[in-house]
Design a protein around this motif. Structure first.
Motif, PDB file in Angstrom:
ATOM      1  N   LEU A 169       0.808  -1.404   0.120  1.00 42.13           N
ATOM      2  CA  LEU A 169       0.118  -0.148  -0.153  1.00 42.13           C
ATOM      3  C   LEU A 169       0.920   1.209  -0.085  1.00 42.13           C
ATOM      4  N   GLU A 170       2.147   1.467   0.831  1.00 42.49           N
ATOM      5  CA  GLU A 170       2.913   2.278   0.784  1.00 42.49           C
ATOM      6  C   GLU A 170       3.599   2.563  -0.499  1.00 42.49           C
ATOM      7  N   LEU A 171       3.765   1.315  -1.016  1.00 39.07           N
ATOM      8  CA  LEU A 171       4.453   1.407  -2.515  1.00 39.07           C
ATOM      9  C   LEU A 171       3.503   2.109  -3.473  1.00 39.07           C
ATOM     10  N   VAL A 172       2.203   1.799  -3.262  1.00 40.28           N
ATOM     11  CA  VAL A 172       1.104   2.332  -4.298  1.00 40.28           C
ATOM     12  C   VAL A 172       0.975   3.785  -4.078  1.00 40.28           C
ATOM     13  N   GLU A 173       1.059   3.940  -2.746  1.00 41.62           N
ATOM     14  CA  GLU A 173       1.013   5.475  -2.510  1.00 41.62           C
ATOM     15  C   GLU A 173       2.190   6.261  -3.177  1.00 41.62           C
ATOM     16  N   ALA A 174       3.371   5.644  -2.656  1.00 43.17           N
ATOM     17  CA  ALA A 174       4.591   6.603  -3.253  1.00 43.17           C
ATOM     18  C   ALA A 174       4.640   6.553  -4.712  1.00 43.17           C
ATOM     19  N   LEU A 175       4.072   5.442  -5.451  1.00 45.99           N
ATOM     20  CA  LEU A 175       3.764   5.534  -7.130  1.00 45.99           C
ATOM     21  C   LEU A 175       2.796   6.439  -7.284  1.00 45.99           C
ATOM     22  N   GLY A 176       2.208   7.084  -6.770  1.00 52.83           N
ATOM     23  CA  GLY A 176       0.916   7.786  -6.943  1.00 52.83           C
ATOM     24  C   GLY A 176       0.957   8.593  -8.292  1.00 52.83           C
ATOM     25  N   LEU A 177       1.770   9.592  -8.209  1.00 47.21           N
ATOM     26  CA  LEU A 177       2.054  10.523  -9.162  1.00 47.21           C
ATOM     27  C   LEU A 177       2.519   9.875 -10.478  1.00 47.21           C
ATOM     28  N   SER A 178       3.283   8.739 -10.532  1.00 51.24           N
ATOM     29  CA  SER A 178       3.865   8.014 -11.648  1.00 51.24           C
ATOM     30  C   SER A 178       2.697   7.234 -12.304  1.00 51.24           C
ATOM     31  N   LEU A 179       1.769   6.891 -11.444  1.00 46.10           N
ATOM     32  CA  LEU A 179       0.550   5.970 -11.966  1.00 46.10           C
ATOM     33  C   LEU A 179      -0.352   6.862 -12.528  1.00 46.10           C
ATOM     34  N   THR A 180      -0.355   8.077 -12.393  1.00 43.49           N
ATOM     35  CA  THR A 180      -1.659   8.943 -12.895  1.00 43.49           C
ATOM     36  C   THR A 180      -0.851   9.979 -13.727  1.00 43.49           C
ATOM     37  N   SER A 181       0.420   9.680 -14.148  1.00 43.27           N
ATOM     38  CA  SER A 181       1.143  10.799 -14.888  1.00 43.27           C
ATOM     39  C   SER A 181       0.564  10.729 -16.397  1.00 43.27           C
ATOM     40  N   SER A 182       0.523  12.197 -16.997  1.00 42.06           N
ATOM     41  CA  SER A 182       0.076  12.036 -18.485  1.00 42.06           C
ATOM     42  C   SER A 182       0.869  11.494 -19.403  1.00 42.06           C
ATOM     43  N   GLN A 183       2.165  11.094 -19.053  1.00 38.31           N
ATOM     44  CA  GLN A 183       3.161  10.559 -20.192  1.00 38.31           C
ATOM     45  C   GLN A 183       3.016   9.079 -19.769  1.00 38.31           C
ATOM     46  N   PRO A 184       2.937   8.474 -20.910  1.00 34.19           N
ATOM     47  CA  PRO A 184       2.853   6.882 -21.029  1.00 34.19           C
ATOM     48  C   PRO A 184       4.293   6.253 -20.295  1.00 34.19           C
ATOM     49  N   GLN A 185       5.239   6.923 -20.887  1.00 33.18           N
ATOM     50  CA  GLN A 185       6.537   6.193 -20.458  1.00 33.18           C
ATOM     51  C   GLN A 185       6.566   6.390 -18.706  1.00 33.18           C
ATOM     52  N   THR A 186       6.147   7.213 -18.271  1.00 34.81           N
ATOM     53  CA  THR A 186       6.235   7.639 -16.715  1.00 34.81           C
ATOM     54  C   THR A 186       5.172   6.462 -16.120  1.00 34.81           C
ATOM     55  N   ARG A 187       3.786   6.395 -16.661  1.00 39.02           N
ATOM     56  CA  ARG A 187       3.106   5.490 -16.195  1.00 39.02           C
ATOM     57  C   ARG A 187       3.581   4.273 -16.424  1.00 39.02           C
ATOM     58  N   GLY A 188       4.174   3.684 -17.376  1.00 42.56           N
ATOM     59  CA  GLY A 188       4.840   2.545 -17.646  1.00 42.56           C
ATOM     60  C   GLY A 188       5.658   2.150 -16.684  1.00 42.56           C
ATOM     61  N   ARG A 189       6.786   3.013 -16.387  1.00 44.34           N
ATOM     62  CA  ARG A 189       7.816   2.656 -15.331  1.00 44.34           C
ATOM     63  C   ARG A 189       7.030   2.501 -13.907  1.00 44.34           C
ATOM     64  N   GLY A 190       6.125   3.327 -13.677  1.00 41.83           N
ATOM     65  CA  GLY A 190       5.421   3.065 -12.326  1.00 41.83           C
ATOM     66  C   GLY A 190       4.780   1.742 -12.329  1.00 41.83           C
ATOM     67  N   VAL A 191       3.973   1.437 -13.365  1.00 39.10           N
ATOM     68  CA  VAL A 191       3.315  -0.048 -13.305  1.00 39.10           C
ATOM     69  C   VAL A 191       4.434  -1.316 -13.297  1.00 39.10           C
ATOM     70  N   GLN A 192       5.462  -1.008 -14.048  1.00 36.61           N
ATOM     71  CA  GLN A 192       6.531  -1.973 -14.055  1.00 36.61           C
ATOM     72  C   GLN A 192       7.270  -2.112 -12.742  1.00 36.61           C
ATOM     73  N   LEU A 193       7.396  -1.220 -11.869  1.00 38.69           N
ATOM     74  CA  LEU A 193       8.081  -1.253 -10.588  1.00 38.69           C
ATOM     75  C   LEU A 193       7.009  -2.248  -9.644  1.00 38.69           C
ATOM     76  N   LEU A 194       5.919  -1.675  -9.918  1.00 36.97           N
ATOM     77  CA  LEU A 194       4.599  -2.248  -8.942  1.00 36.97           C
ATOM     78  C   LEU A 194       4.525  -3.731  -9.295  1.00 36.97           C
ATOM     79  N   SER A 195       4.635  -4.016 -10.524  1.00 39.48           N
ATOM     80  CA  SER A 195       4.435  -5.473 -11.190  1.00 39.48           C
ATOM     81  C   SER A 195       5.710  -6.281 -10.610  1.00 39.48           C
ATOM     82  N   GLN A 196       6.852  -5.862 -10.800  1.00 42.05           N
ATOM     83  CA  GLN A 196       8.085  -6.624 -10.353  1.00 42.05           C
ATOM     84  C   GLN A 196       8.030  -6.796  -8.924  1.00 42.05           C
TER      85      GLN A 196
END
Length: 1032
Positions: free
Chosen positions: A39-66
């Protein structure tokens, strides 16, 4: 903890913005250690997961998935539910994010906290939002693995989707080409079929999406990095296509179509798939397609030149017949099996009556394949085929035609596990019992060896089936076998008779006891026994002796046959000229064959212990004493050949004796040889002072009996070798070793001192490590060294013989002293008297011994002892060769050839290249044995030559070509084979030698020996084709 949590935003930032991939591992370790939560990781990723840049969103989702891939097991049900909702939503996101989303979902579906209904939700999102075949290979693999995981953990929810799940899978897999993913897809399809998922209206669609790969045609890439073979794909697809009878209406026409292919693999795959349908389908599914299937199978078997296609076709026919045999008959319906078999009989039966035509065998094989499918099918086919075959056999006069018909008949009387009658059912052959026996007995009376052999095979088959041979017919069969033994000298017939006698004697021992054994005994002891100008009576007697061994299959029979053989030896012991040395040796070999059965029959072993071994020992001792009293009364039992043949008889029995009997036997043998104790021997009329191991009272006829002591005491197992076996203690072993040492060092009779050395070595090999063994070895080796170092000693050869056998005993068990003994042998290579013997002894060290120090005698033999010996000593040999005088070099070459020739072939290939110059030098050695040994080493190397060979070709060709005119036939043959192998080397390397080779090989074409001419023709033909248009 707070400090660790504060690190999390920095790690996320470095991974997402800084693209430092290694930070994912740091985050994962932190979650595992409890420093921060998902949960803390998701909170830390918040801006990355909602970024308007696909690359940034992708890196955020990639970290969460790994992180989820490593930490999914610790999630709660609520956390899994939230994450699934997030990932399902991300499936609609930019395509670059999809791979990371799939990896996250793949991790979540493995969680045991997966909420109810989540499996359906995930699948609907996958099927609706993702076009699977547009993904990369790895992402498609994620989808398939998710399906497999959900089928294992949420099968009930998936089945609740009904046919929608099947439809979604069909869409997802349609067009898949990667073999790794195909294996996963085939696994999913197999689960759908076998676990009862609802196919409904999508049955044909599922079949079509799977059958488009049939038949599989796949060639793995070089080195096959994924380890997927064509056979893996074939078997996986076959399990799908043959998994349900609902596919029958689609699969069977497809198989018929594919059988028209010109590709052999496609035919084989189609026929094997058809065979796999048999156990799954019922007769209703097959009914409409049987004529077409039979037509295709018949065509393939009749016309193919491939054994693979033929065997696959026959297996398919058997499977179809077995399937139809399971049909339930009703009064108002026809029998589908009978209808199908009528088709088969109509097309094949008439060919069986044409034994001269080529279609007789394909037809017979087809009918036999159908016949062997079940008891019902065998009943229907034999009722029609056997009368026709038996009538045709009776009407033919030529032996060749009758043999063909009888061979065909043999195929029908040979039952398969499926066609055997059940309890309470009579054999399908019972109505034809009399006719079959009549045909067999008439064939046994013919003069044709081929017809007799075929008849014997049929007789064996009939005898193995209960109720097919009556008592009178068994007696008639035994009489025929007896006649063949006495009158037929063809080697193949004799082998067949021996096999048949052995088979029938197990089932009908009384007939052999009352008829065959007395008749053979009379023939053995009939007069005149041996005519020196005609070997026929001797050959007959040897066949009789061999036949007695063949029928000794049961303890009761052994008690009848073994005394007959002992009676022959008793006659030979009395010095009678009735039996030749060859015949007495043959009797010993037959006793050995019987003794080998003691390993599987305790009763036979006990009989040998109680009766045979004491009598054998008594006869040998009487012959020795008799020979000592009068040289004119020489007995065959004093001959080295006969005593050597008795060794494996005693050895085989002693190796298999039970503990108490083995201990008793050991005590009896040792007391006889040490103290002259003869009370256990029959007819105890021996002198009171028998000292078989005392060299000062030596008579060679007595001392050579030590080989029988070796056969006994060196065959017992010992606990320090194999803890599962019992231990037999040899009584007075130190005294025994001392007297064996004296005999081996002082006897002047080669067979005696060699046998004593073998016996000493056999006991040393098995003796437990400790002070007793060390003391015995120290005393013996001191004596050996003193004798060998005294060049004027008359016992140097004896001492050397003992040295070699002790060295072998220690080498086999990896004893530390083995290296010192090997060095002593190498030092003797320079000895003028013993140098050649020392070189030959290396062959003994490296090869298996037949009578002692082998695994059948329970010797302590460690793995790879040959490789170890070669590794430790090859350099010593090379150094010795380089430093030796010119006239001594041949001895080192001889030694090297013996060592290399006894290495395993794979070791030779790797170890020979550095030794090639020496081996080529050895080919110049005048010793034929050395030349042959080197050539046998070179031949396998030339099949896959090392690079070092290219610089030695000139010398190699010169040596080999000169050896084609050697005086020894075996050397000429081996040289020609090596020259033949050289023709397969790269063309540019050997083409310069072509003319020279062809010129020299013209001479062996006229060699006086046929085998040499054969090799010369083969080799010269290859060299003629070398470099020519259309050649190799």
């Amino acid at each position: 903890m707070a400090a660790e949590s504060a690190r999390l935003p920095g790690l996320v930032e470095e991974f997402v913005a800084g693209e430092v991939d290694s930070k994912a591992a740091d985050v994962t370790e932190g979650v595992k250690a409890g420093n921060f939560t998902i949960l803390e990781l998701v909170e830390a990723l918040g801006l990355s997961l909602t970024s308007s840049q696909p690359q940034t969103r992708g890196r955020g989702v990639q970290l969460l998935s790994q992180v989820l891939q490593e930490c999914y097991s610790g999630l709660s049900e609520k956390e899994v539910e939230v994450l699934i909702a997030f990932y399902e939503n991300r499936l609609k996101d930019h395509y670059a994010i999809t791979p990371h989303v799939l990896r996250g979902l793949k991790a979540l579906v493995k969680s045991t906290a997966l909420p109810p209904g989540s499996a359906v939700s995930i699948l609907k999102s996958l099927f609706q939002d993702i076009h699977v075949q547009s993904l990369m290979v790895a992402q498609r693999s994620c989808v398939y693995n998710m399906l497999i995981s959900l089928m294992e953990s949420r099968e009930g929810e998936l089945k609740g989707l009904g046919p929608d799940f099947v439809y979604g899978f069909v869409q997802a897999v349609d067009g898949e080409r990667d073999p790794r993913n195909l294996l996963l897809a085939f696994q999913i399809a197999r689960n759908i079929i076998h676990r009862g998922y609802d196919l409904s209206q999508f049955t044909e669609e599922l079949f079509e999406v799977m059958s488009c790969y049939f038949p599989i045609d796949f060639t793995p890439p070089p080195n096959n990095p994924h380890g997927i073979a064509e056979e893996d794909l074939i078997l996986a697809l076959r399990a799908v296509l043959t998994g349900t009878p609902r596919f029958a209406e689609f699969l069977l026409p497809l198989i018929i179509e594919k059988l028209d292919s010109d590709v052999q693999n496609a035919k084989v795959d189609s026929l094997q798939t058809l065979a796999a349908c048999g156990p799954v389908y019922g007769h209703r599914e097959l009914a409409d397609f049987l004529p077409g299937l039979w037509s295709s199978i018949r065509r393939e078997v009749f016309q193919t030149a491939s054994e693979r296609v033929e065997s696959a076709g026959l297996a398919a026919l058997t499977s179809l017949s077995a399937c139809l045999s399971r049909s339930v008959l009703t009064s108002d319906s026809e029998d589908p099996l009978q209808v199908f078999l009528e088709l088969v009989l109509k097309d094949c039966k008439h060919h069986l009556c044409e034994p001269d035509l080529k279609l007789v065998w394909p037809s017979a094989k087809l009918l036999q394949a159908a016949c062997g499918a079940s008891y019902r099918s065998s009943l229907l086919i034999t009722a029609t085929v056997l009368p026709a075959l038996l009538d045709e056999y009776s009407s033919r006069a030529q032996c060749a035609q009758r043999r063909t018909l009888l061979e065909v008949l043999h195929g029908f009387v040979q039952p398969t596990p499926s066609s055997l009658s059940a309890e309470g059912e009579e054999s399908v052959l019972l109505p034809f019992q009399k006719s079959l026996c009549s045909a067999v007995f008439s064939a046994l009376s013919e003069s044709s060896a081929g017809l007799q052999i075929t008849a014997i095979k049929v007789l064996i088959t009939l005898g193995e089936q209960p109720g097919l041979l009556s008592e009178s017919e068994v007696e008639t069969a035994v009489d025929h076998l007896t006649k063949l033994i006495l009158e037929e000298d063809d080697a193949q017939v004799s082998l067949a008779v021996a096999e048949c006698a052995g088979s029938l004697s197990r089932l009908h021992p009384s007939s052999f006891t009352s008829r065959l054994i007395p008749r053979l005994k009379d023939e053995i002891f009939s007069e005149p026994m041996v005519l020196r100008d005609d070997s026929a009576p001797s050959k007959t007697r040897q066949r009789c002796v061999s036949a007695l061994a063949s029928v000794s299959t049961l303890p009761g029979l052994v008690q009848e046959t073994a005394p007959v053989l002992l009676q022959v030896l008793s006659s030979a012991q009395r010095g009678s000229n009735s039996f030749s040395l060859e015949e007495v040796t043959s009797v010993c070999h037959s006793l050995q064959r019987i003794a080998n059965r003691a390993q599987g029959a305790e009763e036979i072993g006990k009989f040998f212990h109680d009766v045979i071994i004491p009598q054998l020992l008594g006869l040998a001792l009487q012959a020795a004493l008799q020979s000592q009293r009068s040289s004119d009364l020489s007995s065959a039992l004093t001959q080295e050949t006969v005593l050597s043949a008795l060794v494996p008889v005693i050895s085989s029995v002693c190796a298999a004796l039970q503990t108490d009997l083995a201990a008793q036997t050991a005590a009896q043998f040792v007391s006889l040889f040490l103290d002259g104790e003869t009370s256990f021997l029959p007819e105890n009329t021996y002198p009171s002072q028998i000292q078989l191991l005392k060299s000062e009272f030596e008579s060679w006829s007595q001392s050579q009996l030590v080989c029988l002591l070796m056969a006994c005491v060196c065959s017992f197992p010992h606990n320090h070798i194999n803890s599962e076996l019992y231990q037999v203690e040899i009584p007075e072993i130190d005294r025994l070793l001392g007297q064996l040492e004296d005999l081996s060092c002082t006897s002047t009779h080669p067979f005696s001192y060699t046998s004593a050395a073998k016996c000493f070595a056999g006991l040393i090999n098995k003796r437990a490590a400790g002070q007793a063994l060390d003391a015995a070895l120290e005393k013996t080796l001191k004596r050996i060294r003193e004798t060998l170092d005294c060049e004027s000693s008359a016992q140097r050869v004896q001492a050397f013989t003992l040295l070699v056998w002790v060295a072998k005993a220690l080498l086999l068990r990896y004893h530390p002293l083995s290296t010192a003994l090997s060095d002593k042998i190498f030092s003797l290579l320079r000895d003028p008297e013993l140098g050649s013997r020392a070189a030959d002894s290396l062959s003994l060290l490296m090869s298996d011994s037949s009578d002692v120090l082998n695994r059948s005698c329970h010797a302590d033999v460690r793995i790879m002892y040959r490789q170890r010996f070669f590794t430790e000593n090859s350099d010593k040999l090379v150094q010795g060769f380089n430093s030796a005088e010119q006239e001594k070099k041949s001895v080192y070459l001889k030694a090297l050839s013996h060592i290399v020739n006894n290495l395993p072939r794979q070791v030779q290939l790797t170890e020979l290249p550095p030794l090639l110059p020496l081996l080529l030098e050895a080919l110049l050695c005048p010793d034929d044995a050395v030349q042959l040994s080197v050539l046998s080493c070179l031949q396998p190397v030339l099949q896959d030559p090392p690079p070092a060979l290219s610089s030695q070709l000139e010398a190699l060709f010169s040596r080999l070509l000169s050896l084609t005119s050697s005086s020894a036939m075996n050397v000429r043959i081996a040289a020609l084979r090596c020259i033949h192998a050289l023709s397969r080397l790269p063309e540019h390397t050997v083409l310069p030698f072509r003319a020279r080779v062809l010129r020299v090989l013209a001479s062996p074409l006229d060699d006086k020996k046929r085998l040499v001419r054969k090799e010369a023709v083969s080799a010269r033909g290859e060299w003629f084709l070398l470099g020519s248009p259309g050649g190799r």
